[in-house]
Motif scaffolding. Structure first.
Motif, PDB file in Angstrom:
ATOM      1  N   PHE A   1      49.417  34.614  17.141  1.00 57.26           N
ATOM      2  CA  PHE A   1      50.402  33.872  16.341  1.00 57.26           C
ATOM      3  C   PHE A   1      50.028  32.415  16.191  1.00 57.26           C
ATOM      4  O   PHE A   1      49.886  31.902  15.089  1.00 57.26           O
ATOM      5  N   THR A   2      49.842  31.716  17.331  1.00 58.75           N
ATOM      6  CA  THR A   2      49.542  30.291  17.217  1.00 58.75           C
ATOM      7  C   THR A   2      48.058  30.037  16.963  1.00 58.75           C
ATOM      8  O   THR A   2      47.668  28.902  16.738  1.00 58.75           O
ATOM      9  N   GLY A   3      47.239  31.076  17.010  1.00 55.27           N
ATOM     10  CA  GLY A   3      45.807  30.880  16.822  1.00 55.27           C
ATOM     11  C   GLY A   3      45.166  30.548  18.146  1.00 55.27           C
ATOM     12  O   GLY A   3      45.732  30.803  19.204  1.00 55.27           O
ATOM     13  N   ARG A   4      44.002  29.945  18.068  1.00 58.08           N
ATOM     14  CA  ARG A   4      43.249  29.700  19.281  1.00 58.08           C
ATOM     15  C   ARG A   4      43.725  28.429  19.981  1.00 58.08           C
ATOM     16  O   ARG A   4      43.952  27.410  19.349  1.00 58.08           O
ATOM     17  N   ILE A   5      43.887  28.504  21.288  1.00 58.82           N
ATOM     18  CA  ILE A   5      44.217  27.310  22.059  1.00 58.82           C
ATOM     19  C   ILE A   5      43.049  27.040  23.003  1.00 58.82           C
ATOM     20  O   ILE A   5      42.590  27.939  23.707  1.00 58.82           O
ATOM     21  N   SER A   6      42.560  25.816  22.987  1.00 59.71           N
ATOM     22  CA  SER A   6      41.416  25.473  23.833  1.00 59.71           C
ATOM     23  C   SER A   6      41.856  24.462  24.881  1.00 59.71           C
ATOM     24  O   SER A   6      42.370  23.399  24.542  1.00 59.71           O
ATOM     25  N   CYS A   7      41.659  24.801  26.148  1.00 64.10           N
ATOM     26  CA  CYS A   7      41.990  23.869  27.230  1.00 64.10           C
ATOM     27  C   CYS A   7      40.755  23.034  27.528  1.00 64.10           C
ATOM     28  O   CYS A   7      39.647  23.547  27.553  1.00 64.10           O
ATOM     29  N   PHE A   8      40.962  21.754  27.762  1.00 66.74           N
ATOM     30  CA  PHE A   8      39.804  20.884  27.953  1.00 66.74           C
ATOM     31  C   PHE A   8      40.034  19.841  29.033  1.00 66.74           C
ATOM     32  O   PHE A   8      41.167  19.598  29.451  1.00 66.74           O
TER      33      PHE A   8
ATOM     34  N   THR B   1      39.764  29.284  26.785  1.00 67.40           N
ATOM     35  CA  THR B   1      40.223  29.572  25.439  1.00 67.40           C
ATOM     36  C   THR B   1      41.283  30.658  25.513  1.00 67.40           C
ATOM     37  O   THR B   1      41.106  31.643  26.226  1.00 67.40           O
ATOM     38  N   ILE B   2      42.392  30.452  24.821  1.00 64.29           N
ATOM     39  CA  ILE B   2      43.422  31.485  24.756  1.00 64.29           C
ATOM     40  C   ILE B   2      43.488  31.961  23.308  1.00 64.29           C
ATOM     41  O   ILE B   2      43.649  31.154  22.399  1.00 64.29           O
ATOM     42  N   ALA B   3      43.316  33.278  23.123  1.00 70.07           N
ATOM     43  CA  ALA B   3      43.348  33.823  21.765  1.00 70.07           C
ATOM     44  C   ALA B   3      44.744  34.345  21.493  1.00 70.07           C
ATOM     45  O   ALA B   3      45.090  35.421  21.943  1.00 70.07           O
TER      46      ALA B   3
ATOM     47  N   LEU C   1      38.661  42.748  20.072  1.00 68.83           N
ATOM     48  CA  LEU C   1      37.818  42.596  21.264  1.00 68.83           C
ATOM     49  C   LEU C   1      36.976  41.333  21.197  1.00 68.83           C
ATOM     50  O   LEU C   1      36.705  40.706  22.217  1.00 68.83           O
ATOM     51  N   ARG C   2      36.595  40.961  19.972  1.00 68.01           N
ATOM     52  CA  ARG C   2      35.856  39.697  19.845  1.00 68.01           C
ATOM     53  C   ARG C   2      36.734  38.523  20.262  1.00 68.01           C
ATOM     54  O   ARG C   2      36.283  37.597  20.930  1.00 68.01           O
ATOM     55  N   ARG C   3      37.981  38.573  19.879  1.00 69.85           N
ATOM     56  CA  ARG C   3      38.909  37.504  20.271  1.00 69.85           C
ATOM     57  C   ARG C   3      39.109  37.489  21.788  1.00 69.85           C
ATOM     58  O   ARG C   3      39.175  36.436  22.413  1.00 69.85           O
ATOM     59  N   LEU C   4      39.220  38.679  22.363  1.00 66.34           N
ATOM     60  CA  LEU C   4      39.403  38.738  23.819  1.00 66.34           C
ATOM     61  C   LEU C   4      38.153  38.257  24.549  1.00 66.34           C
ATOM     62  O   LEU C   4      38.231  37.680  25.626  1.00 66.34           O
ATOM     63  N   HIS C   5      36.996  38.473  23.942  1.00 70.97           N
ATOM     64  CA  HIS C   5      35.749  37.966  24.528  1.00 70.97           C
ATOM     65  C   HIS C   5      35.747  36.432  24.536  1.00 70.97           C
ATOM     66  O   HIS C   5      35.217  35.806  25.448  1.00 70.97           O
ATOM     67  N   GLU C   6      36.356  35.844  23.515  1.00 71.36           N
ATOM     68  CA  GLU C   6      36.454  34.375  23.508  1.00 71.36           C
ATOM     69  C   GLU C   6      37.243  33.895  24.721  1.00 71.36           C
ATOM     70  O   GLU C   6      36.957  32.861  25.299  1.00 71.36           O
TER      71      GLU C   6
END
Ligand SMILES: Nc1nc2c(ncn2[C@@H]2O[C@H](COP(=O)(O)OP(=O)(O)OP(=O)(O)O)[C@@H](O)[C@H]2O)c(=O)[nH]1
Ligand SMILES: [Mg+2]
Length: 686
Positions: free
Chosen positions: A305-312, A300-302, A411-416
């Motif tokens: 600007f673009t919001g969350r990006i999830s690699c799958f 997951t990249i927090a 920090l919550r976002r970085l934890h993601e």
């Protein structure tokens, strides 16, 4: 663009120890496959996979990076992983979505701590492995020494598939033993076609080609028969058998080259295509029930600007844009708006991705790394990635008053992004604690908070996560009684504490109900357990959690009107505290496994310093002018090691450490910690 067939995909994690040239190798592979027009470098901060500003500033990878290229009609997905001990979450997650690993080794340093760690993980996941001995142009690099070290320390089924021509600054090319051709050093340009093998190499090539053939035919009975009868085996038959052997983890080909010069990339790409299994051949072990479409989120990249990006990874598919999937963990519907093909920081929309392919999607709502999304709710158990536990905690405070919420959100976002980075409140001191695997990981998080979320925070000296335990048995009884006016309180229990030996290195807790004759009703007994657990959160010695205890509830009494769960909880908690003091409580501290690499001249000073830090030397391995010192050192003594090492070695030393186990703190040290805790408690009181 239609989805790529699974047979035409190769998913490869590029992994290994810190700074061995993984990112440079990925850069060279992309360049050789004409995915890029120039060969970027770490020094100039121009590589595709280290695209993050913090990576470029520090000259190292801080997170996994997804890239792809085409070679001989195959799509090769590459995940460049960080080698540093603090950033292993992405490395471990990447190993869940690939069939193969290119394990990069330094031609000077050979097998290092993280080489072995990655190897072990890859072994657990039964991943096919190719080794790449890099940096062969460097002084004191020695392919054959590293090959031998790999055979000794990793597996005796490692076998050379390429050989260097010349060595160190006189390295001029490599030989491909499978196709029996050579590639000459392109000095950073594209590699150019295969060349005849130079005559000077004839003997060495013959010797190692024979070893390779022996190793390959040994895995294939039919081929073995033909080989023993003296038949000249054709290229294709050998390549096929090699691929089977690599797929079944029976053989680990060792390739070589110089990433920064783009030497060895053609032969390596050929090997990945010919020697590493496709998703169709090896497949995934991640469950997705009978879903027709399913993806596994491995990163997951927090991005603010673009919001969350999830690699799958696509488990079942194809999966196209505008598909709605469901996350069985949250039961939430998640719309896969646009399916993306990722190249470092860039991405492009694609119509669909097929089974086994790797890609990304933006703006999913509640998805976290490790989730499996499916087209209809099936009861799937998401795979356990087994991230390492955070070992180091620093108190953090925002520089500006009023930024607390902003800091916590960031920090919550970085934890993601990195599940090994944790923010929690210390219930005792009320401080916000930021925990991670290493000091650098926590420092990078602070940098990112600033650059991405515009919060400046201060880090305070790290706290050592002490624990407490007991060494002998003790018994206590406590009666909690308040029977003046109104409804009273009555709880009475007797408990015995026993040391509970560690299981698999973990100290635990057990509660055993030994009540006979119903002296305490069944319904009150769990309350005693609850009270004990509460008391165990903060031990008497240093306020550290108590572990490694078995509590037997042996006796007690109740009152038919005044007894309550609350009263038994308090009685349990008090009884525990009394018994604890008599049970010979001791303080435990985390011990770290430290590996320091320093110039030979500094070995004496570094060892002396480790000695003064209560370190225990485990071994020393000189290799090419540098010595790697292995030692076990208490975490408390090594919290601020990086400055000391820099000053002892003039900045030429490097170290990494991992949590090993807990051990009892020596009495004279423990005494100081206990007194310090006492003082802090008194100060907190006034
Ligand atoms: N001489 C020489 N230097 C190399 C070679 N490969 C990489 N380097 C240099 O070694 C340093 C580390 O390279 P990276 O590609 O960042 O290594 P890495 O394994 O990705 O490092 P981490 O991601 O931090 O673990 C850089 O300065 C590179 O220029 C090589 O084959 N020869
Ligand atoms: Mg890197």
């Amino acid at each position: 663009m239609p989805a790529t067939e699974p047979t035409k995909i190769r998913n490869i994690a590029v992994a290994g120890h810190r700074g061995v040239g993984k990112t440079s190798l990925v850069e060279a592979l992309l360049f050789e496959a004409e995915q890029t027009n120039r060969l970027g470098s770490i020094e100039q901060g121009t590589t595709v996979s280290d695209w993050d500003e913090h990576e470029q500033r520090r000259g190292m990878s801080l997170s996994g990076s997804l890239c792809h290229l085409e070679w001989k009609d195959r799509k090769i997905n590459l995940v460049d992983t960080p080698g540093d001990a603090g950033f292993q979450a992405d490395t471990y997650a990447a190993l869940r979505v690939v069939e193969g690993v290119v394990l990069v080794l330094s031609g000077v340093m050979g097998v290092e701590v993280n080489t072995s760690r990655v190897w072990k993980r890859a072994e657990e996941q039964e991943l096919s492995r190719v080794l790449f001995v890099n940096m062969l142009d460097r002084e004191r690099a020695d392919f054959y020494r590293v090959l031998e070290a790999a055979r000794q320390q990793l597996s005796d089924r490692c076998v050379a598939i390429q050989l260097p021509i010349g060595s160190e600054h006189e390295l001029t090319g490599i030989v491909d033993l499978l196709h029996m051709c050579a590639y000459m050093d392109p000095s950073g340009a594209r590699e150019g076609g295969p060349q005849p093998i130079p005559d000077s190499m004839t003997d060495l090539v013959q010797e190692h080609r024979e070893k390779l053939l022996d190793a390959v035919v040994e895995t294939d009975e039919e081929l073995m028969g033909r080989y023993l009868e003296g038949e000249e085996l054709d290229q294709q038959a050998v390549a096929d058998a090699l691929k089977q052997a690599v797929t079944r983890d029976e053989l680990y080909p060792v390739a070589c080259g110089v990433a920064t010069k783009n030497l060895g990339t053609t032969a390596l790409l050929d090997l990945l295509v010919e020697g590493v299994p496709s998703p169709a051949k090896k497949g995934t072990t991640i469950e997705f029930g009978d879903a027709k479409q399913a993806v596994f989120i491995f990163k997951t990249i927090a991005d603010p600007f673009t919001g969350r990006i999830s690699c799958f990874r696509v488990l079942a598919g194809p999966v196209s844009g505008d598909t709605t999937l469901v996350d069985p963990r949250t039961h939430a519907k998640e719309r896969m708006g646009q399916v993306l093909l990722v190249q470092g920081k860039d991405s492009e929309n694609v119509e669909a991705l097929g089974i086994g392919d790797l890609g990304a999607v933006a703006k999913l709502k509640d998805v976290i790394t490790g989730d499996v999304l499916v087209d209809h709710e099936v009861p799937v158990e998401p795979p356990h990635i087994d991230f390492p536990e955070p070992v180091m905690s620093f108190a953090v405070t925002p520089k500006a008053k009023g930024d607390e919420e902003k800091m916590a959100t960031g920090l919550r976002r970085l934890h993601e992004e990195d599940p090994t980075l944790l923010l929690r409140r210390d219930p005792q001191t009320g401080e916000q604690l930021l925990s991670g695997l290493s000091q650098m990981q926590v420092e990078v998080a602070v940098d990112r908070l600033n650059s991405r979320f515009h919060v400046e925070v201060e880090l305070h000296p790290p706290r050592v996560p002490y624990k407490e335990t007991i060494r002998k048995e003790a018994r206590a009884r406590h009666r909690y009684k308040k029977q003046t006016g109104g409804r009273g309180q009555f709880g009475d229990c007797a408990i015995v504490l026993e040391p509970l030996p560690a299981q698999d290195g973990e100290l635990g807790y057990e509660f055993v109900d030994k009540i006979v004759g119903g002296v305490i009703s069944q319904s009150y007994r769990p309350a005693v357990d609850k009270g004990v657990r509460e008391a165990m959160e903060h031990g008497e010695l240093a306020g550290a959690p108590i572990q490694g205890v078995r509590v037997l509830l042996v006796d007690g009494m109740e009152h038919n009107v005044d007894s309550s769960e609350m009263a038994f909880k308090i009685a349990g908690s008090m009884a525990f505290k009394e018994a604890y003091q008599q049970a010979d409580p001791v303080l435990l501290e985390p011990i770290m496994e430290l590996e320091v690499t320093v110039p030979d001249d500094n070995v004496g000073a570094v060892n002396g310093d480790l000695n003064s830090r209560r370190g225990r030397l485990q071994g020393m391995e000189p290799a090419g002018g540098m010595t790697t010192i292995k030692a076990e050192v208490p975490m408390a003594e090594i919290l601020t090691y990086s400055q000391a090492l820099t000053s002892m070695t003039g900045g030429r030393g490097d170290y990494s450490m991992h949590f090993l186990r807990y051990e009892e703190v020596p009495t004279h040290v423990a005494q100081k910690i206990i007194e310090q805790t006492k003082r802090e408690r008194e100060e907190a009181r006034v």
